[in-house]
Design a protein around this motif. Structure first.
Motif, mmCIF file in Angstrom:
data_model
loop_
_atom_site.group_PDB
_atom_site.id
_atom_site.type_symbol
_atom_site.label_atom_id
_atom_site.label_comp_id
_atom_site.label_asym_id
_atom_site.label_seq_id
_atom_site.Cartn_x
_atom_site.Cartn_y
_atom_site.Cartn_z
ATOM 1 N N ALA A 1 0.940 -1.307 -0.080
ATOM 2 C CA ALA A 1 -0.141 -0.423 -0.379
ATOM 3 C C ALA A 1 0.873 1.337 -0.221
ATOM 4 C CB ALA A 1 -1.218 0.037 1.360
ATOM 5 N N LYS A 2 0.968 1.678 -1.165
ATOM 6 C CA LYS A 2 1.960 3.062 -1.560
ATOM 7 C C LYS A 2 1.507 3.816 -2.407
ATOM 8 C CE LYS A 2 5.882 0.118 -0.815
ATOM 9 N NZ LYS A 2 7.023 -0.470 -1.844
ATOM 10 N N THR A 3 1.988 4.927 -2.242
ATOM 11 C CA THR A 3 1.622 6.469 -3.124
ATOM 12 C C THR A 3 2.141 6.087 -3.917
ATOM 13 O OG1 THR A 3 2.507 7.705 -1.821
ATOM 14 C CG2 THR A 3 0.043 7.708 -1.133
ATOM 15 N N LEU A 4 2.177 5.255 -5.087
ATOM 16 C CA LEU A 4 2.811 5.000 -6.572
ATOM 17 C C LEU A 4 1.649 5.154 -7.124
ATOM 18 C CD1 LEU A 4 5.241 2.543 -5.781
ATOM 19 C CD2 LEU A 4 5.461 5.207 -6.073
ATOM 20 N N ALA A 5 1.334 6.228 -7.964
ATOM 21 C CA ALA A 5 0.235 6.619 -9.209
ATOM 22 C C ALA A 5 1.271 7.407 -9.949
ATOM 23 C CB ALA A 5 -1.129 6.384 -8.512
ATOM 24 N N PHE A 6 1.045 7.131 -11.529
ATOM 25 C CA PHE A 6 1.595 8.034 -12.112
ATOM 26 C C PHE A 6 0.365 8.157 -13.725
ATOM 27 C CE2 PHE A 6 3.702 4.881 -10.725
ATOM 28 C CZ PHE A 6 5.130 4.983 -9.952
ATOM 29 N N PRO A 7 0.759 9.230 -13.412
ATOM 30 C CA PRO A 7 1.363 10.402 -13.752
ATOM 31 C C PRO A 7 0.656 11.232 -12.759
ATOM 32 C CG PRO A 7 0.426 11.705 -15.544
ATOM 33 C CD PRO A 7 -0.096 9.688 -15.091
ATOM 34 N N THR A 8 1.405 11.982 -11.923
ATOM 35 C CA THR A 8 1.032 13.037 -10.635
ATOM 36 C C THR A 8 1.997 14.751 -11.552
ATOM 37 O OG1 THR A 8 3.056 13.253 -8.992
ATOM 38 C CG2 THR A 8 1.370 11.638 -8.731
ATOM 39 N N SER B 1 7.253 12.813 -10.889
ATOM 40 C CA SER B 1 7.214 10.615 -9.960
ATOM 41 C C SER B 1 7.668 10.362 -8.938
ATOM 42 C CB SER B 1 7.859 10.219 -11.430
ATOM 43 O OG SER B 1 8.115 8.651 -11.604
ATOM 44 N N PRO B 2 6.197 9.906 -8.739
ATOM 45 C CA PRO B 2 6.636 9.206 -7.340
ATOM 46 C C PRO B 2 7.736 8.050 -6.788
ATOM 47 C CG PRO B 2 4.350 9.821 -7.235
ATOM 48 C CD PRO B 2 5.111 9.589 -8.290
ATOM 49 N N GLY B 3 7.249 7.549 -6.378
ATOM 50 C CA GLY B 3 9.164 6.451 -6.281
ATOM 51 C C GLY B 3 10.332 6.842 -6.984
#
Lengths: 250, 250
Positions: A69-76, A227-229
């Protein structure tokens, strides 16, 4: 049809087999003479197809890894939120946890931690601006996300100009190509972040980034993607086609 | 210093002139002999600088046009929301009014109109998935935004595989490289759109898009950017640098 096969495997409630089941019935009616044999072979065939679909689905599923469960969504986005502090000092803070959330009234969300200096600015004035930097301002945008307005005047340090909005008590970044002037409509405590919903009361854009119909052109704005991550910034790439159009070829 | 000049022009409360004012005092102390003359010329000089700054600010302001209250912010994502309808039929709908809204718990927002079929699916199951298509699926993603699940099985029509999430009652798109499984945490009626806040309970990603540290890599995912206004899709462009790093050079 063997009803137990259907009930033990709920996956097939929505699969391609259903229309085939009614075709089976039609088939059996026409060729009623050899009904028993045909039914037997058809059930065998359907069972085989189901097994193949199951295997394909399992294969597709197995290709994916759970990464938690992470905040990894693309694009932001990479947007700079403009506020005044309680002394009227202009402040700016970069956010990526943000997006449009309603067409009418036109609204955006920006999410900030309570600990930030900008949080207090929004609460104080019930307003903020969303400033969209071009690629040229990637360093300034990143700086706005590193420093705190509690310690310094970030506009002065970044050599950018705070312009007082005439519509809401918030400053916008004079040099950025597009700015949204927002009045606070809602705030929602989600967890570590508070989500602010701002109604866009006006957008100011530089003439140089407008298209023929007077709307801002993303290719001229050259906004920044976060880009998160990997925690990296990216530019805009190739045009992939028109929305509500390319899907018609699907 | 002429105090009246400061009060009539509040813009200068935060400008570069302040440090110059204390330098003026120092200057006057050292060269007290010709204090009156120096003070006169310095005030003249400061007034001139202020006028120049005023003109620059006005010029920057004038370069921007008001384009009204619209949902024109850049970039916005192209995400496909996966739901089951009340009969358990899988459905998918493309959204651009969306974003991350909290780090802990990790949450995303997706905004949908009440009239959509997916709206009812989320309300029914209190869950949804966020599916991130790669550029290769731009046609399918666009199709999911054109057709309605009320009229057809969009997964079948797009030849994509609905995989039942084991964590939430919602399907995800088997072929898309990254999917977020979300349980509904909040819903907020903003206006035409209802904003759903979903807690990300897990992310599933294809092995082929993971980087060395096991996180999805935006360059491998190649997500789609949506540009409101022109209503076009774009790919990801050049790497512009590391966040929390390039701004240190500012």
């Amino acid at each position: 049809m063997n009803a137990s096969i259907i009930t033990v495997n709920p996956t097939f409630k929505h699969c391609h087999i259903k229309p085939m089941a009614s075709s089976t019935t039609l088939f059996l009616t026409i060729f009623s003479k050899h009904g028993y044999k045909i039914s037997y072979f058809l059930n065998l065939f359907i069972g085989l197809i189901r097994k193949i679909i199951n295997l394909i689905e399992k294969k597709i599923k197995d290709m994916k890894q759970s990464i938690g469960a992470k905040t990894l969504a693309f694009p932001t986005p990479t947007w700079v939120v403009g506020t005044y502090d309680m002394n009227g000092k202009p402040n700016a803070m970069t956010v990526a946890w943000a997006g449009i959330c309603c067409s009418n009234p036109p609204c955006v969300t920006v999410s900030l931690r309570k600990a930030t200096y900008s949080y207090a600015g929004i609460m104080e004035n019930k307003a903020f601006t969303v400033n969209i930097p071009s690629e040229d301002y990637v360093k300034e945008a990143d700086y706005f996300g590193i420093a705190s307005g509690r310690d310094e005047n970030k506009f002065e340090a970044a050599c950018l100009t705070p312009i007082r909005s005439e519509l809401v008590p918030a400053p916008y970044v004079g040099e950025f190509p597009v700015v949204l002037e927002c009045k606070l409509l809602h705030s929602l405590e989600v967890g570590l972040h508070t989500m602010f919903v701002g109604e866009i009361v006006d957008i100011k854009a530089e003439e140089s980034v407008l298209d023929e119909s007077g709307n801002p052109d993303i290719e001229k704005i050259r906004p920044i993607i976060y880009s998160p991550g990997s925690r990296s910034y990216y530019g805009i790439g190739c045009d992939l086609g028109k929305a509500f159009s390319v899907g018609k070829e699907c």
